[in-house]
Design a protein around this motif. Sequence first.
Motif, PDB file in Angstrom:
ATOM      1  N   ASP A  92       0.836  -1.201   0.000  1.00 40.32           N
ATOM      2  CA  ASP A  92       0.000   0.000   0.000  1.00 40.32           C
ATOM      3  C   ASP A  92       0.872   1.254   0.000  1.00 40.32           C
ATOM      4  O   ASP A  92       0.541   2.258  -0.626  1.00 40.32           O
ATOM      5  CB  ASP A  92      -0.924  -0.009   1.217  1.00 40.32           C
ATOM      6  N   TRP A 159     -10.653  -0.563   3.594  1.00 38.46           N
ATOM      7  CA  TRP A 159     -11.642  -1.264   2.767  1.00 38.46           C
ATOM      8  C   TRP A 159     -12.603  -0.256   2.139  1.00 38.46           C
ATOM      9  O   TRP A 159     -12.938  -0.337   0.965  1.00 38.46           O
ATOM     10  CB  TRP A 159     -12.408  -2.268   3.621  1.00 38.46           C
ATOM     11  N   TRP A 160     -13.054   0.689   2.949  1.00 41.72           N
ATOM     12  CA  TRP A 160     -14.011   1.692   2.472  1.00 41.72           C
ATOM     13  C   TRP A 160     -13.406   2.576   1.385  1.00 41.72           C
ATOM     14  O   TRP A 160     -14.092   2.961   0.434  1.00 41.72           O
ATOM     15  CB  TRP A 160     -14.475   2.548   3.649  1.00 41.72           C
ATOM     16  N   ALA A 162     -10.813   1.749  -0.616  1.00 36.53           N
ATOM     17  CA  ALA A 162     -10.115   0.999  -1.673  1.00 36.53           C
ATOM     18  C   ALA A 162     -10.714   1.229  -3.051  1.00 36.53           C
ATOM     19  O   ALA A 162     -10.017   1.155  -4.060  1.00 36.53           O
ATOM     20  CB  ALA A 162     -10.119  -0.491  -1.343  1.00 36.53           C
ATOM     21  N   ASP A 163     -12.016   1.499  -3.117  1.00 37.17           N
ATOM     22  CA  ASP A 163     -12.691   1.632  -4.406  1.00 37.17           C
ATOM     23  C   ASP A 163     -12.766   3.086  -4.882  1.00 37.17           C
ATOM     24  O   ASP A 163     -13.361   3.371  -5.914  1.00 37.17           O
ATOM     25  CB  ASP A 163     -14.113   1.059  -4.305  1.00 37.17           C
ATOM     26  N   LEU A 264      -7.189  -5.396  -6.678  1.00 35.72           N
ATOM     27  CA  LEU A 264      -8.001  -5.741  -5.504  1.00 35.72           C
ATOM     28  C   LEU A 264      -7.153  -5.942  -4.245  1.00 35.72           C
ATOM     29  O   LEU A 264      -7.682  -6.289  -3.191  1.00 35.72           O
ATOM     30  CB  LEU A 264      -8.802  -7.026  -5.780  1.00 35.72           C
ATOM     31  N   SER A 266      -5.720  -3.978  -2.186  1.00 36.94           N
ATOM     32  CA  SER A 266      -6.026  -3.134  -1.025  1.00 36.94           C
ATOM     33  C   SER A 266      -7.102  -3.757  -0.141  1.00 36.94           C
ATOM     34  O   SER A 266      -7.089  -3.593   1.080  1.00 36.94           O
ATOM     35  CB  SER A 266      -6.473  -1.741  -1.485  1.00 36.94           C
ATOM     36  N   TYR A 267      -8.043  -4.475  -0.766  1.00 36.50           N
ATOM     37  CA  TYR A 267      -9.072  -5.152   0.023  1.00 36.50           C
ATOM     38  C   TYR A 267      -8.451  -6.242   0.889  1.00 36.50           C
ATOM     39  O   TYR A 267      -8.822  -6.421   2.060  1.00 36.50           O
ATOM     40  CB  TYR A 267     -10.124  -5.762  -0.906  1.00 36.50           C
ATOM     41  N   ALA A 270      -6.669  -4.702   3.767  1.00 37.42           N
ATOM     42  CA  ALA A 270      -7.649  -4.231   4.753  1.00 37.42           C
ATOM     43  C   ALA A 270      -8.084  -5.381   5.663  1.00 37.42           C
ATOM     44  O   ALA A 270      -8.173  -5.226   6.897  1.00 37.42           O
ATOM     45  CB  ALA A 270      -8.855  -3.625   4.043  1.00 37.42           C
ATOM     46  N   VAL A 271      -8.333  -6.548   5.069  1.00 37.77           N
ATOM     47  CA  VAL A 271      -8.737  -7.720   5.860  1.00 37.77           C
ATOM     48  C   VAL A 271      -7.599  -8.168   6.779  1.00 37.77           C
ATOM     49  O   VAL A 271      -7.826  -8.548   7.937  1.00 37.77           O
ATOM     50  CB  VAL A 271      -9.162  -8.877   4.932  1.00 37.77           C
ATOM     51  N   THR A 304      -6.518 -12.814  -2.662  1.00 39.03           N
ATOM     52  CA  THR A 304      -6.705 -11.484  -3.243  1.00 39.03           C
ATOM     53  C   THR A 304      -5.926 -11.326  -4.541  1.00 39.03           C
ATOM     54  O   THR A 304      -6.439 -10.776  -5.521  1.00 39.03           O
ATOM     55  CB  THR A 304      -6.268 -10.397  -2.244  1.00 39.03           C
ATOM     56  N   SER A 308      -7.476 -10.887  -8.195  1.00 36.23           N
ATOM     57  CA  SER A 308      -7.135  -9.685  -8.965  1.00 36.23           C
ATOM     58  C   SER A 308      -6.738 -10.034 -10.392  1.00 36.23           C
ATOM     59  O   SER A 308      -7.144  -9.376 -11.346  1.00 36.23           O
ATOM     60  CB  SER A 308      -5.988  -8.928  -8.286  1.00 36.23           C
TER      61      SER A 308
END
Length: 327
Positions: A92, A159-160, A162-163, A264, A266-267, A270-271, A304, A308
Amino acid sequence: MLTLAPLWLWFVFAAIVLVALFVDFVVLKKQGAHEVTVPEALRWSAIWVAISLAFNGLLWWAFQQEQGTAVANTKALEFLTGYLIEKSLAVDNIFVFLMIFTYFAVPPAYQKRVLMIGIIGAIVLRTVMILVGGWLISQFHWILYVFGAFLFLTGVKMWWAADKESSLEDNPALKLLRRVLPVSERFDGERFWTVQRGKRIATPLMLVVALVGLTDVIFAVDSIPAIYAITTDPFIVLTSNILAILGLRAMYFLLAAMAAKFHLLSYGLAVVLVFIGTKMMLIDLYKIPVLVSLGVVVGILAITMIWSVKTAPRIGGSKTATGTPQS
């Protein structure tokens, strides 16, 4: 906080870091400004990973000789898990570096020097923060819950976000730097300072170095508590963190060429942060085994990355998307 690591192992670690910095600043400097190719980045990434794994083997042997096989296995697993977590969180960090370089249209040939200086700053900063963090945990056990809650909330926020498209246009740190630091309109080779209209002012490369340094500070706040969720041994915390950082420059050029393929990721990160934060908050109720933690982290990142590669990148959704490049 105490460690069972023998003194000679500390010296071996220090020697590895010094040799690595010598290679970066003396040997590679002779190459001059040049664009790092994917094969070169892949080769150096493999070298750094091999060095880290070899050090972990030496660490296992040292603990096995003095503390027995059971302790050696635990310490080696702690190192490997911590190294993997720090390496994954650095991804990241790399995406933010890529955004900074793109925004300022930094020529690829100049990016290597910026990253080299950033790594030096990261080593010094993280060493200080690890020592301070270790002291705080030894004095105030409850701070583990604070670290855990912070990592959990950071994972939810990541997570919020990331998009969402990232941009430096409204970055407060950048606005502050531009107010206090007069900057030239163009680069002057790899120089950080130049003369314009008779005045000595900073080049855009100096602004980039400052932003990279601020990014190191921000990401260190996340990564240091994360490693303390795995172990409180200061030797394991320090060595796994610094060895992960040493390979950051090569890893940047490798991921920069493949950023779109891991849109993907970053998701997954986040997890991982949510899991580590939960592990830290439950530490006095149930201590999740290190081997389980390693399996969870590897599993999340593997799923992930495979997901991706199998799915097409969303247009405009990549973390590397920025505003219009400026020079």
